[in-house]
Write a protein that holds these residues in place. Structure first.
Motif, PDB file in Angstrom:
ATOM      1  N   LYS A  51      -1.077   4.227  -2.122  1.00 33.15           N
ATOM      2  CA  LYS A  51      -0.507   2.850  -1.776  1.00 33.15           C
ATOM      3  C   LYS A  51       0.161   2.321  -3.320  1.00 33.15           C
ATOM      4  O   LYS A  51       0.830   1.479  -3.149  1.00 33.15           O
ATOM      5  CB  LYS A  51      -1.661   1.701  -1.525  1.00 33.15           C
ATOM      6  CG  LYS A  51      -1.902   1.624  -0.263  1.00 33.15           C
ATOM      7  CD  LYS A  51      -2.970   0.293  -0.079  1.00 33.15           C
ATOM      8  CE  LYS A  51      -2.055  -0.946  -0.414  1.00 33.15           C
ATOM      9  NZ  LYS A  51      -2.360  -2.253   0.521  1.00 33.15           N
ATOM     10  N   SER A 142      -4.783  -2.898   3.557  1.00 33.21           N
ATOM     11  CA  SER A 142      -3.906  -2.934   4.630  1.00 33.21           C
ATOM     12  C   SER A 142      -3.043  -1.728   4.323  1.00 33.21           C
ATOM     13  O   SER A 142      -2.806  -1.206   3.089  1.00 33.21           O
ATOM     14  CB  SER A 142      -2.971  -4.100   4.663  1.00 33.21           C
ATOM     15  OG  SER A 142      -2.335  -4.179   3.143  1.00 33.21           O
ATOM     16  N   ASN A 144      -0.198  -0.466   3.720  1.00 33.40           N
ATOM     17  CA  ASN A 144       1.125  -0.512   3.327  1.00 33.40           C
ATOM     18  C   ASN A 144       1.383  -0.145   1.752  1.00 33.40           C
ATOM     19  O   ASN A 144       0.314   0.107   1.256  1.00 33.40           O
ATOM     20  CB  ASN A 144       1.731  -1.919   3.566  1.00 33.40           C
ATOM     21  CG  ASN A 144       0.725  -2.919   2.782  1.00 33.40           C
ATOM     22  OD1 ASN A 144      -0.268  -3.362   3.435  1.00 33.40           O
ATOM     23  ND2 ASN A 144       1.226  -3.511   1.626  1.00 33.40           N
ATOM     24  N   SER A 150       2.602  -5.895   5.481  1.00 33.35           N
ATOM     25  CA  SER A 150       1.472  -5.117   5.943  1.00 33.35           C
ATOM     26  C   SER A 150       2.120  -4.536   7.395  1.00 33.35           C
ATOM     27  O   SER A 150       2.862  -4.998   7.860  1.00 33.35           O
ATOM     28  CB  SER A 150       0.424  -6.168   6.274  1.00 33.35           C
ATOM     29  OG  SER A 150      -0.172  -6.713   5.014  1.00 33.35           O
ATOM     30  N   HIS A 227       3.860 -11.254  -2.537  1.00 39.18           N
ATOM     31  CA  HIS A 227       3.412 -10.288  -1.844  1.00 39.18           C
ATOM     32  C   HIS A 227       4.146 -10.270  -0.448  1.00 39.18           C
ATOM     33  O   HIS A 227       5.111 -11.010  -0.262  1.00 39.18           O
ATOM     34  CB  HIS A 227       1.936 -10.675  -1.696  1.00 39.18           C
ATOM     35  CG  HIS A 227       0.910  -9.544  -1.315  1.00 39.18           C
ATOM     36  ND1 HIS A 227      -0.252  -9.335  -2.079  1.00 39.18           N
ATOM     37  CD2 HIS A 227       1.011  -8.247  -0.222  1.00 39.18           C
ATOM     38  CE1 HIS A 227      -0.847  -8.202  -1.469  1.00 39.18           C
ATOM     39  NE2 HIS A 227      -0.131  -7.697  -0.495  1.00 39.18           N
TER      40      HIS A 227
HETATM   41 MG    MG Z   1      -2.542  -6.009   1.730  1.00 41.24          MG
END
Ligand code: MG
Ligand code: TXA
Length: 326
Positions: A51, A142, A144, A150, A227
């Motif tokens: 990630k 998540s 992503n 996400s 985010h």
């Molecule tokens: Mg997340």
């Protein structure tokens, strides 16, 4: 590599991979998760690497039931017990004090741990099958890349993390935004991240006031102001301002998208228009997919009509605010 979530052999294969310390992305009712067995720090380290997630951002551990949650918790305080009884399986994560000697990397070495029992048949089957192979819980953020939108479909996961990863395809996530997170590790519960469950429902079940995060309450490590960022710049605008801005725009060929409830499409030519659903559950369900789709259309700017003020919009408003914070 995509696995068909309806195929029991595929679930068994994914559980095998989890037990062996490999990564598997899987559907939950909120968003897709990128999972690794929570009791093996080496396996969990692969999540952070793939990630690009900072090491101090703790992960949520997914469990099959309350008994498994108890293996990761030092104790379940009464407030956490009441929330678990009311909302598990479901879109609620509780933060509690962590049991010694387990989930150290998943918890990013903190004394607390986030626990959630998802309400998705495929997630549940994966947890059960992995459980039979000795896995007490699956750590999963998540699915992503760090800071990005996400993933709510298997295709979004592949777009984010590549096609070498094992991804169980379970269709589009029903809820579409991440679980509500309630910190139960201190004297009074704090809603660290709003979700589709409203604060009033959480307070009723908790039998206690639930503070909102603010300057007075601690922020969850890893809940950053910026985010869920699509490539396009997102700005949230009050309805009259959005109307006025579209008015002066005329037919300038700006690479602009508008996501709104009350402005009809066709008010400005050359503007990509998406209608925001009138119901918050529906808006949550499609939010991340719409942001991704607008990126694909190549717009540079997304003007979003401010969501209505009600608490049932808190989860959507939170995600939009963060998407607009860059
Ligand atoms: Mg997340
Ligand atoms: O719906 C969801 O919760 C999804 C699905 C996959 O279950 N998961 C998810 O994970 O959203 P993630 O990593 O994207 O967000 C988890 C957030 C962290 O950013 C952090 O803010 C909070 O949960 N968190 C996890 N453990 C924590 C802890 N021990 N203390 C405080 N916050 C924690």
């Amino acid at each position: 590599m995509l696995l068909d979530g309806r195929d029991p052999a595929a679930i068994a294969r994914a559980a095998e991979a989890i037990a062996a310390g490999e990564l598997v992305a899987f559907p939950t009712e909120t968003v897709y998760g990128l999972g690794a067995r929570a009791d093996h720090d080496d396996a969990v380290a692969k999540i952070f690497a793939l990630k690009g997630r900072p090491q101090d951002h703790p992960l949520i551990v997914h469990v099959a039931d309350r008994a498994h949650a108890e293996r990761f918790a030092a104790a379940l305080p009464p407030v956490a017990e009441r929330l678990i009884d009311a909302f598990w399986p479901g879109p609620l994560t509780v933060i509690v004090l962590r049991a010694a000697g387990i989930g150290d990397a998943a918890a990013a070495h903190q004394a607390t741990i986030g626990l959630r029992c998802p309400a998705h048949p495929i997630a549940h089957a994966l947890l059960a099958e992995a459980g039979e192979r000795g896995v007490p819980g699956i750590a999963a953020p998540s699915a992503n890349r760090f800071g990005r939108v996400s993933a709510t479909t298997a295709a979004h996961v592949v777009e984010e993390l590549g096609d070498e990863l094992l991804v169980i395809d379970g269709g589009a996530a029903r809820i579409g935004i991440e679980s509500a997170i309630v910190d139960c590790s201190t004297g009074s519960p704090v809603l660290l991240r709003p979700g589709i469950l409203t604060r009033d429902r959480i307070e009723t079940a908790a039998g206690a006031a639930v503070r909102q995060p603010g300057p007075a309450a601690p922020r969850a490590p890893g809940t950053l102001a910026a985010h869920y960022a699509p490539k396009a710049k997102v700005r949230i605008m009050a309805t009259p301002i959005l109307k006025a801005a579209l008015d002066v725009l005329g037919s300038d060929p700006l690479k602009l998208a508008v996501y709104s409830r009350s402005i009809p499409s066709g008010v400005a030519t050359g503007v990509v228009h998406r209608r925001m659903p009138a119901r918050p559950e529906q808006a949550a369900h499609e939010l991340f997919a719409v942001l991704r789709e607008l990126d694909r259309e190549g717009v540079h700017l997304i003007w979003v009509e401010e969501p209505p003020p009600g608490p049932e919009w808190d989860g959507v408003r939170d995600r939009l605010d963060r998407a607009a914070a860059t």
